[in-house]
Design an enzyme around this catalytic site. Structure first.
Site, PDB file in Angstrom:
ATOM      1  CG  ASN A 120      -1.684   1.276   1.389  1.00  0.00           C
ATOM      2  OD1 ASN A 120      -1.859   1.999   0.409  1.00  0.00           O
ATOM      3  ND2 ASN A 120      -2.152   1.565   2.590  1.00  0.00           N
ATOM      4  CD1 TRP A 121       3.748   1.280  -2.615  1.00  0.00           C
ATOM      5  CD2 TRP A 121       3.461   2.124  -4.677  1.00  0.00           C
ATOM      6  NE1 TRP A 121       4.510   0.542  -3.480  1.00  0.00           N
ATOM      7  CE2 TRP A 121       4.358   1.028  -4.754  1.00  0.00           C
ATOM      8  CE3 TRP A 121       3.140   2.808  -5.849  1.00  0.00           C
ATOM      9  CZ2 TRP A 121       4.923   0.615  -5.958  1.00  0.00           C
ATOM     10  CZ3 TRP A 121       3.700   2.392  -7.053  1.00  0.00           C
ATOM     11  CH2 TRP A 121       4.593   1.305  -7.099  1.00  0.00           C
ATOM     12  CE  LYS A 122       0.590   3.442   4.757  1.00  0.00           C
ATOM     13  NZ  LYS A 122       0.327   3.512   6.182  1.00  0.00           N
ATOM     14  N   GLY A 179       2.527   1.843  10.557  1.00  0.00           N
ATOM     15  CA  GLY A 179       3.515   2.909  10.419  1.00  0.00           C
ATOM     16  C   GLY A 179       4.207   3.286  11.715  1.00  0.00           C
ATOM     17  CD  GLU A 209      -2.672   5.464   6.613  1.00  0.00           C
ATOM     18  OE1 GLU A 209      -2.647   5.578   5.378  1.00  0.00           O
ATOM     19  OE2 GLU A 209      -1.769   4.888   7.266  1.00  0.00           O
ATOM     20  CD  GLU A 236      -3.527  -2.724   7.083  1.00  0.00           C
ATOM     21  OE1 GLU A 236      -2.405  -2.948   6.637  1.00  0.00           O
ATOM     22  OE2 GLU A 236      -4.157  -1.693   6.829  1.00  0.00           O
ATOM     23  CB  SER A 253       5.174  -2.295  11.841  1.00  0.00           C
ATOM     24  OG  SER A 253       4.769  -0.969  12.131  1.00  0.00           O
ATOM     25  CG  HIS A 269      -5.676   1.921   4.919  1.00  0.00           C
ATOM     26  ND1 HIS A 269      -5.188   2.864   5.792  1.00  0.00           N
ATOM     27  CD2 HIS A 269      -4.696   0.993   4.774  1.00  0.00           C
ATOM     28  CE1 HIS A 269      -3.957   2.520   6.152  1.00  0.00           C
ATOM     29  NE2 HIS A 269      -3.638   1.388   5.542  1.00  0.00           N
TER      30      HIS A 269
HETATM   31  C1  PEP Z   1      -0.636   0.009   5.683  1.00  0.00           C
HETATM   32  O1  PEP Z   1      -0.490   1.089   5.152  1.00  0.00           O
HETATM   33  O2  PEP Z   1      -1.647  -0.661   5.449  1.00  0.00           O
HETATM   34  C2  PEP Z   1       0.413  -0.476   6.582  1.00  0.00           C
HETATM   35  C3  PEP Z   1       0.250  -1.626   7.170  1.00  0.00           C
HETATM   36  O3  PEP Z   1       1.505   0.330   6.751  1.00  0.00           O
HETATM   37  P1  PEP Z   1       2.932  -0.075   7.429  1.00  0.00           P
HETATM   38  O4  PEP Z   1       3.327  -1.396   6.822  1.00  0.00           O
HETATM   39  O5  PEP Z   1       3.851   1.031   7.061  1.00  0.00           O
HETATM   40  O6  PEP Z   1       2.689  -0.202   8.888  1.00  0.00           O
END
Ligand code: PEP
Length: 251
Positions: free
Chosen positions: A9-11, A174, A98, A168, A213, A96
């Site tokens: 997931n590049w956000k 993050g 976010e 998640e 992470s 997601h």
């Molecule tokens: C995500 O953006 O879904 C995610 C899990 O980010 P990260 O791996 O950076 O924690």
């Protein structure tokens, strides 16, 4: 037998030119994944979807990070499913954390989006997970159960068999504080049981990912859990080297 799935997931990262470069330099990785029966993909920003789709190995899964549930209309700033289909995009991340936090993405809204995607034979990657406060209050399973049940309410087993669920925990995204494999397996197993209650045997075909992470160093441990079929990875999916490390560590 569920195929492993590694999804980046590049956000809000990478310009279109950078996305194209990544797509070109990871062609052999997609080939390697395919040879090992692993599905691999990325979710770029809307503006980079075409660059990745056109330049990556054709087996690369290219997912959007969101979509609207209406086909068109007065929804400034939104992108619809037909617009994604025009570019050959048939996977979309839904809910997601976010987007839940910053864009008021409720379980109800997620449900509407999943409904629209399933009606178009597309693959939703439905993200669920509790906040730190909810985790500390021991509410993880209540929260996740409501997210799964409300998001998937009313669909048939046939409709949901190809969806993907991503667990998640928000406190692990993050932050570098990844959930232990015990916690991740416990919640992913719990999710599979809910899927079994709702949809019966098809629950054993639905892929459940862990995200939060995930790094090349810890991905193998998650994938060795019986109910975790892959990873949804943010930060560690951005550079070719770590994306490669994520894949080679689960071959
Ligand atoms: C995500 O953006 O879904 C995610 C899990 O980010 P990260 O791996 O950076 O924690």
């Amino acid at each position: 037998m569920r195929r492993k799935l590694l999804l980046g997931n590049w956000k809000m990262n990478k310009t279109s030119a950078e996305a194209k470069e990544f797509a070109l330099e990871t062609k052999e990785l997609v080939e390697l994944a395919s040879k090992n029966n692993i599905d691999i993909g990325v979710a770029p920003t809307y503006l980079s979807l075409a660059a990745v789709k056109e330049n990556a190995d054709k087996r690369m899964i290219v997912a959007a990070q969101n979509c609207h549930f209406n086909d068109h209309g007065a929804f400034t700033g939104e992108i619809s499913i037909p617009m994604l289909q025009e570019f050959g995009i048939d996977w979309v991340l839904i809910g997601h954390s976010e987007r839940r936090a910053y864009d008021n993405e409720t379980n109800f809204k997620c449900h509407e989006k999943i409904k629209a995607l399933l009606a178009n034979k597309m693959v939703p990657v439905y993200c669920v997970g509790e906040t730190l406060g909810e985790f500390e209050a021991g509410e993880t399973k209540d929260v996740v159960s409501a997210q799964v049940k409300q998001g998937l309410e009313g669909f048939s087993a046939e409709e949901v068999k190809d969806i993907v669920i991503a667990y998640e925990p928000v406190w692990s995204i993050g932050t570098g504080k990844n959930a232990s494999t015990e916690i991740a397996q416990d919640v992913c197993g719990f999710i599979r049981n809910i899927l079994r209650e709702l949809f019966g045997k098809v629950a054993d075909e639905i892929r459940i990912l862990y995200g939060g992470s995930v790094k090349p160093e810890n991905i193998k441990a998650y994938l060795s859990c019986p109910d975790i079929d892959g990873g949804l990875v943010g930060g560690a999916s951005l550079k070719k080297e770590s994306y490669e490390g994520l894949l080679t560590n689960i071959l």
